[in-house]
Design an enzyme around this catalytic site. Structure first.
Site, PDB file in Angstrom:
ATOM      1  N   GLU A 268      17.481  32.344  10.700  1.00 32.49           N
ATOM      2  CA  GLU A 268      18.644  31.656  11.087  1.00 32.49           C
ATOM      3  C   GLU A 268      18.906  30.366  10.062  1.00 32.49           C
ATOM      4  O   GLU A 268      18.012  29.878   9.600  1.00 32.49           O
ATOM      5  CB  GLU A 268      18.591  31.222  12.453  1.00 32.49           C
ATOM      6  CG  GLU A 268      17.433  30.029  12.749  1.00 32.49           C
ATOM      7  CD  GLU A 268      17.176  30.095  14.348  1.00 32.49           C
ATOM      8  OE1 GLU A 268      18.237  30.166  15.139  1.00 32.49           O
ATOM      9  OE2 GLU A 268      15.933  29.998  14.840  1.00 32.49           O
ATOM     10  N   LEU A 269      20.146  29.992  10.412  1.00 35.07           N
ATOM     11  CA  LEU A 269      20.363  28.870   9.310  1.00 35.07           C
ATOM     12  C   LEU A 269      20.235  27.523  10.236  1.00 35.07           C
ATOM     13  O   LEU A 269      20.761  27.345  11.512  1.00 35.07           O
ATOM     14  CB  LEU A 269      22.128  28.959   8.926  1.00 35.07           C
ATOM     15  CG  LEU A 269      22.450  27.885   7.942  1.00 35.07           C
ATOM     16  CD1 LEU A 269      21.964  27.783   6.780  1.00 35.07           C
ATOM     17  CD2 LEU A 269      24.226  28.246   7.857  1.00 35.07           C
ATOM     18  N   ALA A 270      19.723  26.594   9.539  1.00 35.32           N
ATOM     19  CA  ALA A 270      19.696  25.309  10.070  1.00 35.32           C
ATOM     20  C   ALA A 270      20.759  24.462   9.266  1.00 35.32           C
ATOM     21  O   ALA A 270      21.161  24.633   8.440  1.00 35.32           O
ATOM     22  CB  ALA A 270      18.296  24.547   9.855  1.00 35.32           C
TER      23      ALA A 270
ATOM     24  N   ASP B 150       2.495  22.147   5.829  1.00 32.21           N
ATOM     25  CA  ASP B 150       3.159  21.308   4.807  1.00 32.21           C
ATOM     26  C   ASP B 150       4.403  20.627   5.653  1.00 32.21           C
ATOM     27  O   ASP B 150       5.665  20.811   5.562  1.00 32.21           O
ATOM     28  CB  ASP B 150       3.701  21.948   3.615  1.00 32.21           C
ATOM     29  CG  ASP B 150       4.610  21.103   2.564  1.00 32.21           C
ATOM     30  OD1 ASP B 150       4.336  19.999   2.421  1.00 32.21           O
ATOM     31  OD2 ASP B 150       5.193  21.576   1.829  1.00 32.21           O
TER      32      ASP B 150
ATOM     33  N   GLU C 220      11.328  16.622   5.234  1.00 31.29           N
ATOM     34  CA  GLU C 220      12.043  17.389   4.442  1.00 31.29           C
ATOM     35  C   GLU C 220      12.039  19.078   5.032  1.00 31.29           C
ATOM     36  O   GLU C 220      13.043  19.926   4.789  1.00 31.29           O
ATOM     37  CB  GLU C 220      11.934  17.733   2.844  1.00 31.29           C
ATOM     38  CG  GLU C 220      12.012  16.430   2.165  1.00 31.29           C
ATOM     39  CD  GLU C 220      11.004  15.645   1.907  1.00 31.29           C
ATOM     40  OE1 GLU C 220      10.119  15.446   3.071  1.00 31.29           O
ATOM     41  OE2 GLU C 220      10.755  14.937   1.161  1.00 31.29           O
TER      42      GLU C 220
END
Length: 109
Positions: free
Chosen positions: A54-56, A99, A103
């Site tokens: 899905e797009l963030a 990680d 970001e």
């Protein structure tokens, strides 16, 4: 993943393929939690693996930078609670994200 190059041994190519498969399995294993980006599908061609999620809208670093590195405390509290819930879900599922950084914290606005 890429095809093995002439310099790459078959064993190192196999290790790289195993890492890709482990990542895919891990993502599928934590799918469905409200604060974990959903993996929609995966596919590969002769050279690469592709993950479709899905797009963030953005990531924490970009938002933090946009606000001059001063976010409202209420926003920090909300996002921190959501991040902790996502990490707990991953840990309960036997997955350790190695990680976590601003970001890599994706945000839906």
């Amino acid at each position: 993943h890429k095809k093995p190059s002439e310099q790459e041994t078959f064993a190192s190519f196999q290790r790289r393929c195993m890492r890709v498969m482990r990542e895919k399995h891990s993502w599928e294993h934590v799918n469905g939690h409200p604060y974990v980006l959903r993996l929609l599908r995966t596919f590969q061609d002769d050279f690469s693996w592709f993950y479709v999620s899905e797009l963030a809208d953005t990531n924490l670093w970009s938002v933090w930078e946009h606000y001059g590195f001063k976010l409202p405390e209420a926003l920090w509290r909300t996002w921190a609670a959501q991040l902790v819930a996502a990490i707990q879900h991953c840990h309960r599922s036997g997955i350790l994200h190695r990680d976590i950084k601003p970001e890599n914290v994706l945000i839906h606005e």
